[in-house]
Write a protein that holds these residues in place. Sequence first.
Motif, PDB file in Angstrom:
ATOM      1  N   LEU A 124      37.382  40.540  54.544  1.00 44.58           N
ATOM      2  CA  LEU A 124      36.273  41.467  54.341  1.00 44.58           C
ATOM      3  C   LEU A 124      35.588  41.246  53.006  1.00 44.58           C
ATOM      4  CD1 LEU A 124      38.740  43.433  55.875  1.00 44.58           C
ATOM      5  CD2 LEU A 124      36.575  44.608  56.240  1.00 44.58           C
ATOM      6  N   CYS A 125      34.269  41.456  52.991  1.00 46.09           N
ATOM      7  CA  CYS A 125      33.526  41.290  51.748  1.00 46.09           C
ATOM      8  C   CYS A 125      32.346  42.252  51.692  1.00 46.09           C
ATOM      9  CB  CYS A 125      33.050  39.848  51.567  1.00 46.09           C
ATOM     10  SG  CYS A 125      32.164  39.135  52.967  1.00 46.09           S
ATOM     11  N   GLY A 126      31.989  42.607  50.475  1.00 44.22           N
ATOM     12  CA  GLY A 126      30.867  43.496  50.235  1.00 44.22           C
ATOM     13  C   GLY A 126      30.649  43.607  48.747  1.00 44.22           C
ATOM     14  N   ASN A 127      29.530  44.188  48.350  1.00 51.85           N
ATOM     15  CA  ASN A 127      29.179  44.339  46.940  1.00 51.85           C
ATOM     16  C   ASN A 127      29.035  45.815  46.590  1.00 51.85           C
ATOM     17  OD1 ASN A 127      28.528  41.361  46.227  1.00 51.85           O
ATOM     18  ND2 ASN A 127      27.297  41.709  48.063  1.00 51.85           N
ATOM     19  N   GLY A 128      29.464  46.182  45.383  1.00 62.21           N
ATOM     20  CA  GLY A 128      29.319  47.560  44.946  1.00 62.21           C
ATOM     21  C   GLY A 128      30.084  48.519  45.831  1.00 62.21           C
ATOM     22  N   GLY A 129      29.400  49.542  46.327  1.00 60.62           N
ATOM     23  CA  GLY A 129      30.050  50.504  47.219  1.00 60.62           C
ATOM     24  C   GLY A 129      30.594  49.845  48.468  1.00 60.62           C
ATOM     25  N   SER A 130      29.953  48.801  48.937  1.00 56.38           N
ATOM     26  CA  SER A 130      30.437  48.091  50.125  1.00 56.38           C
ATOM     27  C   SER A 130      31.705  47.299  49.831  1.00 56.38           C
ATOM     28  CB  SER A 130      29.351  47.157  50.677  1.00 56.38           C
ATOM     29  OG  SER A 130      28.251  47.904  51.159  1.00 56.38           O
ATOM     30  N   ALA A 131      31.897  46.891  48.567  1.00 58.61           N
ATOM     31  CA  ALA A 131      33.175  46.279  48.184  1.00 58.61           C
ATOM     32  C   ALA A 131      34.284  47.308  48.284  1.00 58.61           C
ATOM     33  CB  ALA A 131      33.092  45.719  46.765  1.00 58.61           C
ATOM     34  N   ALA A 132      33.984  48.548  47.871  1.00 61.84           N
ATOM     35  CA  ALA A 132      34.965  49.628  48.013  1.00 61.84           C
ATOM     36  C   ALA A 132      35.259  49.893  49.484  1.00 61.84           C
ATOM     37  CB  ALA A 132      34.453  50.892  47.325  1.00 61.84           C
TER      38      ALA A 132
END
Length: 204
Positions: free
Chosen positions: A41-49
């Motif tokens: 899984l990957c994401g940035n900012g809130g999506s990383a959380a």
Amino acid sequence: MQEILDELVERYPAIAFCHQEIIAAYNLLATCYQNDGCVYLCGNGGSAADAEHIVAELMKSFSRKRPLPEDFQNALNDSNSGSLLEGALRAVSLAGHPSLVTAIANDMSPDLIFAQQVCGYGRPGDICWGLSTSGNSKNIIAAFEVARAKGMKTLGMTGQPGGQIAEFCDVCIGVPESETFKVQELHLPVYHALCRMLEERFFG
């Protein structure tokens, strides 16, 4: 599974907009786990959380007990931890390795922080699951390109209108919002429902 989906739409009527994509995402994930795959899984900012949150729900019990396979439980017969361990669905957050991520960003390119990890970890049949509220995160698109080259499947979660990521997804769930915080507010119940469905499928 249908009961979980019905409850989801009852509580969040707007999510009916992407009902079919949620079913397709569940089928993609279930096939991966049926074949002993792993989800990255990957994401940035809130999506990383959110990526970290999803890993937590997949790797231990979420809404029900998860008994270990009997042969593994027997192998742990004298272990003090054996009675406490639970079944897991293999998942890794690519946003959770700060030393590696900063090394890639510094030595290679910030756009490759997830792609390099997919290159190293990924195997055919695994899934790269990326969350991007805009749908245009360059580092997720790069990870999806590498995932496809490795024979992996790609699952995206975005808002509307979906952005560039949709072009690189086997399945893309685009919730019917466009403001970042509103997209994230709908992402959470969707991925919770997916985690519950998978838990019922493999531990029900």
